[in-house]
Design a protein around this motif. Structure first.
Motif, PDB file in Angstrom:
ATOM      1  N   ARG A 138      22.394 -27.355 -13.218  1.00  0.00           N
ATOM      2  CA  ARG A 138      23.955 -27.218 -13.496  1.00  0.00           C
ATOM      3  C   ARG A 138      24.159 -25.728 -14.038  1.00  0.00           C
ATOM      4  O   ARG A 138      23.275 -25.125 -14.735  1.00  0.00           O
ATOM      5  N   THR A 139      25.059 -25.112 -13.684  1.00  0.00           N
ATOM      6  CA  THR A 139      25.396 -23.916 -13.831  1.00  0.00           C
ATOM      7  C   THR A 139      26.559 -23.895 -15.099  1.00  0.00           C
ATOM      8  O   THR A 139      27.449 -24.557 -14.817  1.00  0.00           O
ATOM      9  N   LYS A 140      26.185 -23.315 -16.141  1.00  0.00           N
ATOM     10  CA  LYS A 140      27.032 -23.507 -17.413  1.00  0.00           C
ATOM     11  C   LYS A 140      27.782 -22.107 -17.219  1.00  0.00           C
ATOM     12  O   LYS A 140      27.189 -21.006 -16.965  1.00  0.00           O
ATOM     13  N   ALA A 141      29.034 -22.103 -17.531  1.00  0.00           N
ATOM     14  CA  ALA A 141      30.076 -20.981 -17.522  1.00  0.00           C
ATOM     15  C   ALA A 141      29.703 -19.960 -18.667  1.00  0.00           C
ATOM     16  O   ALA A 141      29.362 -20.673 -19.953  1.00  0.00           O
ATOM     17  N   PRO A 142      29.819 -18.868 -18.673  1.00  0.00           N
ATOM     18  CA  PRO A 142      29.977 -18.000 -20.049  1.00  0.00           C
ATOM     19  C   PRO A 142      30.944 -18.528 -21.074  1.00  0.00           C
ATOM     20  O   PRO A 142      31.891 -18.939 -20.609  1.00  0.00           O
ATOM     21  N   ARG A 143      30.336 -18.051 -22.320  1.00  0.00           N
ATOM     22  CA  ARG A 143      31.504 -18.718 -23.502  1.00  0.00           C
ATOM     23  C   ARG A 143      31.223 -18.084 -24.431  1.00  0.00           C
ATOM     24  O   ARG A 143      30.053 -17.426 -24.869  1.00  0.00           O
TER      25      ARG A 143
ATOM     26  N   GLY B 208      26.043 -15.658 -22.272  1.00  0.00           N
ATOM     27  CA  GLY B 208      26.369 -15.558 -20.598  1.00  0.00           C
ATOM     28  C   GLY B 208      25.987 -16.806 -19.781  1.00  0.00           C
ATOM     29  O   GLY B 208      25.667 -17.784 -20.411  1.00  0.00           O
ATOM     30  N   ALA B 209      26.592 -16.597 -18.697  1.00  0.00           N
ATOM     31  CA  ALA B 209      26.491 -17.823 -17.636  1.00  0.00           C
ATOM     32  C   ALA B 209      24.888 -18.088 -17.649  1.00  0.00           C
ATOM     33  O   ALA B 209      24.138 -17.137 -17.601  1.00  0.00           O
ATOM     34  N   ARG B 210      24.719 -19.305 -17.320  1.00  0.00           N
ATOM     35  CA  ARG B 210      23.331 -19.746 -17.161  1.00  0.00           C
ATOM     36  C   ARG B 210      23.074 -21.068 -16.133  1.00  0.00           C
ATOM     37  O   ARG B 210      23.916 -21.685 -16.219  1.00  0.00           O
ATOM     38  N   ARG B 211      21.827 -21.158 -15.644  1.00  0.00           N
ATOM     39  CA  ARG B 211      21.515 -22.339 -15.005  1.00  0.00           C
ATOM     40  C   ARG B 211      20.647 -23.155 -15.854  1.00  0.00           C
ATOM     41  O   ARG B 211      19.652 -22.527 -16.521  1.00  0.00           O
TER      42      ARG B 211
END
Length: 108
Positions: free
Chosen positions: A65-70, A84-87
């Motif tokens: 799952r790719t998590k968006a930056p937040r 940062g964005a991460r998998r």
């Protein structure tokens, strides 16, 4: 064929213990057992790194799952920090595995 886990020295099942069970219960030599376990986990890892899901019937699904930056914050200082964005890898147990675990908990 059912593999029996008689007693675990640690609360976690390790790759070394899996290899030992293959040696004891199936009769593979220790080197073959270790190589088989390593190859199994390498296949799963390689598939996940490539972005493919891994589905093991009767056990569960591993998914990327790719998590968006937040925005986040440092809990010690309260200072805002960009995350940062991460998998990430997620695991969803199959209904069969969930049922077996639940039956163990309630003692059925």
């Amino acid at each position: 064929m059912e593999l029996a886990v008689e007693s675990l020295e640690t609360p976690a099942l390790t790759k070394a213990q899996l290899a030992e069970m293959l040696f004891d219960q199936i009769g593979l030599n220790k080197r073959e057992s270790k190589d088989m376990i390593d190859a199994f986990f390498d296949l799963i890892t390689d598939s996940l790194v490539e972005g493919s899901d891994v589905k093991i019937s009767g056990f569960g699904n591993f998914q990327i799952r790719t998590k968006a930056p937040r925005p986040g914050r440092n809990p010690r200082t309260g200072e805002p920090v960009a995350i940062g964005a991460r998998r990430v890898v997620t695991f969803h147990a199959s209904p069969k595995l969930k049922e077996q675990v639940q039956m163990t908990v309630i003692g059925v």
